[in-house]
Design an enzyme around this catalytic site. Structure first.
Site, PDB file in Angstrom:
ATOM      1  CG  HIS A  78      -1.987   1.039   1.177  1.00 39.27           C
ATOM      2  ND1 HIS A  78      -1.735   2.370   1.450  1.00 39.27           N
ATOM      3  CD2 HIS A  78      -3.303   0.957   0.861  1.00 39.27           C
ATOM      4  CE1 HIS A  78      -2.856   3.054   1.314  1.00 39.27           C
ATOM      5  NE2 HIS A  78      -3.818   2.228   0.954  1.00 39.27           N
ATOM      6  CD  GLU A 150      -2.555   2.028  -2.986  1.00 41.93           C
ATOM      7  OE1 GLU A 150      -3.542   2.358  -2.316  1.00 41.93           O
ATOM      8  OE2 GLU A 150      -1.469   1.727  -2.485  1.00 41.93           O
TER       9      GLU A 150
END
Length: 228
Positions: A78, A150
């Site tokens: 992430h 992302e």
């Protein structure tokens, strides 16, 4: 609060809900509580793990620890872990390998910064992160891997990549997977979009051919928005 949110999201899934997979990636301390209130309607995963299984790693949570309490999914790479905690591609690859080794599944997150995006480097950055993150993972094990694109500049900022931009990067990611493995594998891997996904942006994003779902951040803290 975490228990109430998990229950609200679980209760929003009814017989009329489209046939989709839903997973909640929650902080370690709330994993078992979330499992207890979601009635098996959603998968409950971890936000990450330590790539080491044994040794002196005080404060770390390993893949085997997560597996022992029934966790089947975890995030790796992430953007906040990359930028705030300095997790490298090699460290992230270690997470992916250990999760696969434990018989679990992993969602590998990739994405570029705003400066990289402005220099038209999104595809190049994702290529490096995919190739390094997936190193050592066989074609057969790719059935337990999902990818989340992302863009760092869109996380928590309210900025959203346009559907066309997101689709372009997703298509690039799928081509990279085809280069690493083959077309069949690339087509079978789910590639999700994450980055200020909201009720207002989700329809146009999900209409794109290479966007297979959403990795929802801030909107997931509101069960009504998340259920949208």
């Amino acid at each position: 609060e975490a228990i109430a949110l998990g229950k609200e999201i679980s209760d929003s899934i009814t017989d009329e809900t489209p046939d989709i997979d839903v997973a909640l990636f929650v902080p370690y301390v709330f994993i078992e509580a979330a499992m207890g209130v979601t009635d098996g309607k959603v998968m409950v995963g971890a936000e990450g793990c330590c790539p080491e299984i044994k040794g002196a790693f005080t404060g770390a949570v390993s893949a085997s620890m997560l597996h022992s309490i029934g966790v089947q999914w975890a995030l790796a790479g992430h953007s906040e872990r990359r930028t705030l905690f300095g997790e490298t591609d090699e460290y992230i690859n270690g997470q992916c390998l250990k999760l696969i080794e434990e018989g679990m599944s992993v969602m590998l997150c990739v994405g570029e910064t705003e400066a990289e995006y402005e220099q038209n480097l999104a595809g190049a950055v994702c290529a490096v992160q995919l190739k390094k993150g997936l190193a050592g993972i066989s074609k057969e094990d790719m059935s337990r891997v999902a990818i989340a694109y992302e863009p760092v500049w869109a996380i928590g900022t309210g900025k959203v990549a346009t559907p066309e931009v997101a689709q372009s990067v997703h298509a690039t990611c799928r081509k990279i997977l085809a280069d690493i493995y083959d077309e069949e594998t690339a087509d079978s891997v789910r590639i999700l979009y994450g980055g200020s996904v909201s009720p207002e942006s989700v329809d146009a994003l999900m209409a794109q051919p290479d966007i297979d779902g959403g990795l929802v951040g801030g909107a997931s803290l509101d069960s009504e928005k998340f259920s949208r």
